[in-house]
Design an enzyme around this catalytic site. Structure first.
Site, PDB file in Angstrom:
ATOM      1  N   TYR A  83      34.925  42.061  31.692  1.00  0.00           N
ATOM      2  CA  TYR A  83      33.690  41.843  32.423  1.00  0.00           C
ATOM      3  C   TYR A  83      33.017  43.188  32.674  1.00  0.00           C
ATOM      4  O   TYR A  83      33.662  44.239  32.644  1.00  0.00           O
ATOM      5  CB  TYR A  83      33.972  41.250  33.801  1.00  0.00           C
ATOM      6  N   GLU A 129      38.071  37.287  40.844  1.00  0.00           N
ATOM      7  CA  GLU A 129      38.763  37.597  42.099  1.00  0.00           C
ATOM      8  C   GLU A 129      38.327  38.967  42.623  1.00  0.00           C
ATOM      9  O   GLU A 129      39.104  39.702  43.229  1.00  0.00           O
ATOM     10  CB  GLU A 129      40.288  37.515  41.940  1.00  0.00           C
ATOM     11  N   ASN A 188      28.985  33.057  33.829  1.00  0.00           N
ATOM     12  CA  ASN A 188      30.437  32.934  33.844  1.00  0.00           C
ATOM     13  C   ASN A 188      30.832  31.637  34.534  1.00  0.00           C
ATOM     14  O   ASN A 188      30.616  31.502  35.727  1.00  0.00           O
ATOM     15  CB  ASN A 188      31.054  34.113  34.599  1.00  0.00           C
ATOM     16  N   GLU A 189      31.368  30.719  33.772  1.00  0.00           N
ATOM     17  CA  GLU A 189      31.763  29.413  34.323  1.00  0.00           C
ATOM     18  C   GLU A 189      30.642  28.860  35.210  1.00  0.00           C
ATOM     19  O   GLU A 189      30.876  28.420  36.338  1.00  0.00           O
ATOM     20  CB  GLU A 189      33.078  29.530  35.100  1.00  0.00           C
ATOM     21  N   GLU A 269      39.432  31.825  28.214  1.00  0.00           N
ATOM     22  CA  GLU A 269      40.345  32.319  29.251  1.00  0.00           C
ATOM     23  C   GLU A 269      41.619  31.500  29.168  1.00  0.00           C
ATOM     24  O   GLU A 269      41.717  30.415  29.746  1.00  0.00           O
ATOM     25  CB  GLU A 269      39.735  32.180  30.660  1.00  0.00           C
ATOM     26  N   TYR A 336      49.088  39.101  38.339  1.00  0.00           N
ATOM     27  CA  TYR A 336      48.706  37.830  37.712  1.00  0.00           C
ATOM     28  C   TYR A 336      49.848  37.180  36.935  1.00  0.00           C
ATOM     29  O   TYR A 336      49.653  36.232  36.215  1.00  0.00           O
ATOM     30  CB  TYR A 336      47.514  38.081  36.772  1.00  0.00           C
TER      31      TYR A 336
END
Ligand code: NAG
Ligand code: NAG
Ligand code: NAG
Ligand code: NAG
Ligand code: NAG
Length: 642
Positions: A83, A129, A188-189, A269, A336
């Site tokens: 990103y 996040e 984005n989404e 993703e 993650y």
């Protein structure tokens, strides 16, 4: 013979003559595109499939970019995905940052140097996040109701100004111009957001095309359900889906096929792990499931981006929050449960995923580099230096006064804390209920300098009985725990955002002191503490600054000191700094994150300075407990209350 060799033998005669080097004999310019007839991407006119992995430049110390990209290649990736984070490049309107940690161009060039192509997701909204999903806080300063992620001019004007700065930097980096970027994501989404504003999506695509040309391949990404793609897709961009291990792959790509009846299958993703929240159990995903689903996608000739291949760290105040049933703040670590751990460690999952990728890689995959070094430097003695309430007048700029409390955004403060003060008037019942429904997000309450309780958005606790006298000084230290980064409630202003009540009386007359703990203020903190090594140990001092100093042991290479992890046993909650760098929030008592990653690149041979702002309670009644430990063992899976 390994399956991989067999595959290469089968593919070599086909791919070599058609490979990039050879193709240049036939076509003058490099090109990237979509072959709808054969359901594939094309690179220089020949079929191309990618295995990509996400690594965020803003979560990896710059000195480690090159190392982490090498690990990404060793995982088997031929493409890097990242990103672009607007708020770190334009922290204040018109103030642009593109150097050091924000040197996006250098990051992409390093990827290219290592032979990686790039998928770039320019947002403007990125979630990830991150604080406010990557948006700059100041969008909410002029108007907290600014219709984010829509075609409303209040959003489009600052966005267009930003794209006018960003996109020209990217143009030379497009594949067709000799750079690594093959694709760019639109929003984005977006289907996960209520606005469903097609004019906005079209506007973003138009701006990308205007700056980058008609041949740039644009795409969108949404969760694998028809309702999400309904609002997230635009005719101006290729529609892709995202989903994690254990998903029914055929069904998920079936959803993509409803919107792209032909063309390459893409999971933008693919989750090999998942995100964490303070106070909630650590997320993991089984390696077996991750590899099985990955192989199922490979069997369908799909293109896969692993989100995240390497997560890294949300240093400083850069972590965001989610709003589910409760407000949930994301921790500092962005490990993650990814194949490449927070400190670059190659996990068992890494080797298993590498194995799967090798079976489809027609490109060269390097051997995994050695594991990153980690050292246990041992205990660091800490000293109580200065209470925050006593120090704050010297640290903050002049107080701002108002009738009702002012928000962070009104104070033009992005992150950190604001200290709100009010002088109680009139005779009050004892006790009386303090009611701060507008608290965002956590408030430490003081009466005449003594802490009397904590208010918490995360625990839905906004009221507290207090005992006050006429003339008492009521103070609330409000902390921004990270603006919301996903969903429909993004307009998440911080501080105290509505009137405060004591009993039935609305409190009027407030004074605000900004405690952003930014570099300017940290300089003041360091100067204050340097002149004040009191050694006066008191556990009740919180919120207070504590400091310690340590040298590296002889034998550690002072030019590239080894990484370590900071353990804060007995400490409750606060912010940690090493040599003036904000490592991020710590909260070992709530978990799941117990240790903070300390990149060696922040350290020097001697006189390293560790500073803690402990907000709740320090283990400092005795000297031998007033310490922290630099350990070689990360712990991200500690006990949690929820
Ligand atoms: C699809 O593949 C076939 C066979 O490889 C090739 O002849 C054809 O040109 C391809 N179609 C496109 C649109 O490139
Ligand atoms: C790699 O794949 C091979 C064959 O598919 C398998 O035998 C081996 O156990 C795998 N190794 C790992 C680390 O998963
Ligand atoms: C707290 O204040 C809000 C208004 O901000 C009010 O609606 C609510 O009833 C109050 N709660 C209590 C327990 O007094
Ligand atoms: C509260 O009283 C103190 C001491 O008189 C004064 O310095 C301060 O400005 C007052 N605060 C407010 C918000 O009026
Ligand atoms: C730090 O914050 C203060 C107060 O909000 C502000 O005046 C100053 O410009 C900031 N410094 C930096 C480097 O952002």
């Amino acid at each position: 013979m390994s399956p991989r060799l067999l595959l290469m033998l089968a593919i070599l005669p086909v791919t070599l003559p058609a490979g990039r080097g050879a193709a240049q004999h036939f076509s003058a310019a490099p090109s990237f595109g979509i072959d709808y007839e054969n359901n594939t991407f094309t690179l220089d006119g020949v079929p191309f499939r990618y295995v990509s992995g996400t690594v965020h430049y803003f979560r990896v110390p710059r000195a480690y970019w090159s190392d982490r990209l090498l690990r990404l290649r060793a995982l088997g990736a031929n493409v890097l995905e990242t990103y672009v984070e607007w708020n770190s490049h334009e922290p204040e309107p018109g103030e642009y940052q593109f150097t050091g940690q924000q040197d996006l161009v250098a990051f992409l060039q390093e990827a290219q140097r290592q032979g990686l192509l790039v998928i770039l997701r320019t947002g403007p909204f990125i979630d990830a996040e991150r604080e406010f999903g990557g948006l700059p806080y100041w969008l909410l300063s002029a108007d907290p109701q600014t219709p984010l992620r829509t075609s409303d001019p209040r959003f489009l004007e600052p966005l267009d100004r930003w794209f006018d700065v960003l996109l020209p930097k990217l143009k030379p980096l497009l594949y067709e111009n000799g750079g690594p970027i093959i694709m760019l994501q639109v929003e984005n989404e977006y289907g996960s957001f209520h606005a469903c504003d097609y004019v906005y999506l079209q506007h973003l695509a138009d701006r990308l095309r205007q700056h980058l040309g008609e041949s740039a391949v644009l795409f969108t990404t949404d969760g694998d359900s028809q309702s999400l793609l309904h609002c997230g897709t635009t005719p101006a961009a290729y529609a892709t889906v995202d989903f994690g291990s254990g998903t029914d792959v055929a069904a998920a790509f079936g959803v993509q096929r409803l919107f792209e009846s032909s063309g390459p299958l893409v999971n933008s993703e693919y989750y090999p792990g998942w995100l964490d929240h303070w106070g909630y159990p650590h997320s993991t995903r089984s390696t077996e499931d991750v590899v099985r689903t990955m192989n199922e996608m490979f069997d369908m000739q799909a293109n896969v981006n692993v989100y995240v291949a390497h997560g890294g760290t949300s240093f400083g105040f850069s972590a965001g929050s989610n709003l589910g049933n409760n407000f949930q703040a994301c921790p500092t670590s962005y490990d993650y449960d990814a194949p490449i751990a927070e400190n670059g460690y190659l996990t068992d999952k890494f080797y298993a995923m590498r194995n799967a990728t090798l079976s489809v890689a027609t490109w060269s995959v390097p051997e995994p580099p050695p594991q990153p070094a980690v050292l246990a430097y041992g205990a660091v003695q800490m000293t109580a230096s200065e209470g925050l309430l006593a120090a704050v007048r010297g640290l903050a700029d002049d107080p701002v006064t108002s009738d009702d409390p002012l928000t962070f955004e009104q104070l033009r403060q992005a992150y950190g804390f604001v200290l709100y003060s009010h002088n109680v008037t009139g005779v009050q019942p004892d006790p009386v209920l303090l009611n701060v429904t507008g608290l965002r997000d956590r408030g430490y309450v003081f009466v005449d300098g003594a802490q009397v309780g904590i208010l918490s958005r995360g625990e839905n606790i906004y009221q507290l009985p207090v005992s006050v006298q006429e003339g008492s000084r009521l103070q609330i230290l409000a902390e921004n725990q990270g603006r919301i980064c996903f969903g429909n409630f993004l307009n998440d202003i911080k501080g105290i955002v509505s009137p405060v009540f004591l009993g039935s009386g609305r409190l009027s007359g407030w004074e605000q002191l900004s405690v952003p703990l930014n570099s300017t203020q940290l300089g003041r903190v360091e100067r204050l503490l340097a002149g004040r090594a009191t050694n006066r140990l008191t556990a009740a001092a919180a919120p207070a600054f504590f400091t310690g100093e340590f040298d590296l042991p002889a034998g550690v290479d002072a030019d590239s000191p080894t990484d370590t992890f900071l353990r804060l046993d007995g400490w409750r909650r606060g912010v940690a700094f090493v040599n003036g760098f904000n490592l991020g929030r710590y909260w070992p008592a709530q978990g799941p994150q117990v240790t903070l990653y300390v990149p060696g690149t922040l350290l020097k041979a001697a006189s390293n300075r560790l500073t803690l702002l402990e907000l709740e309670e320090a283990p400092c009644l005795a000297t031998d407990t007033c310490r922290v430990t630099l350990t070689d063992t990360p712990e991200l899976d500690g006990p949690t209350p929820h």
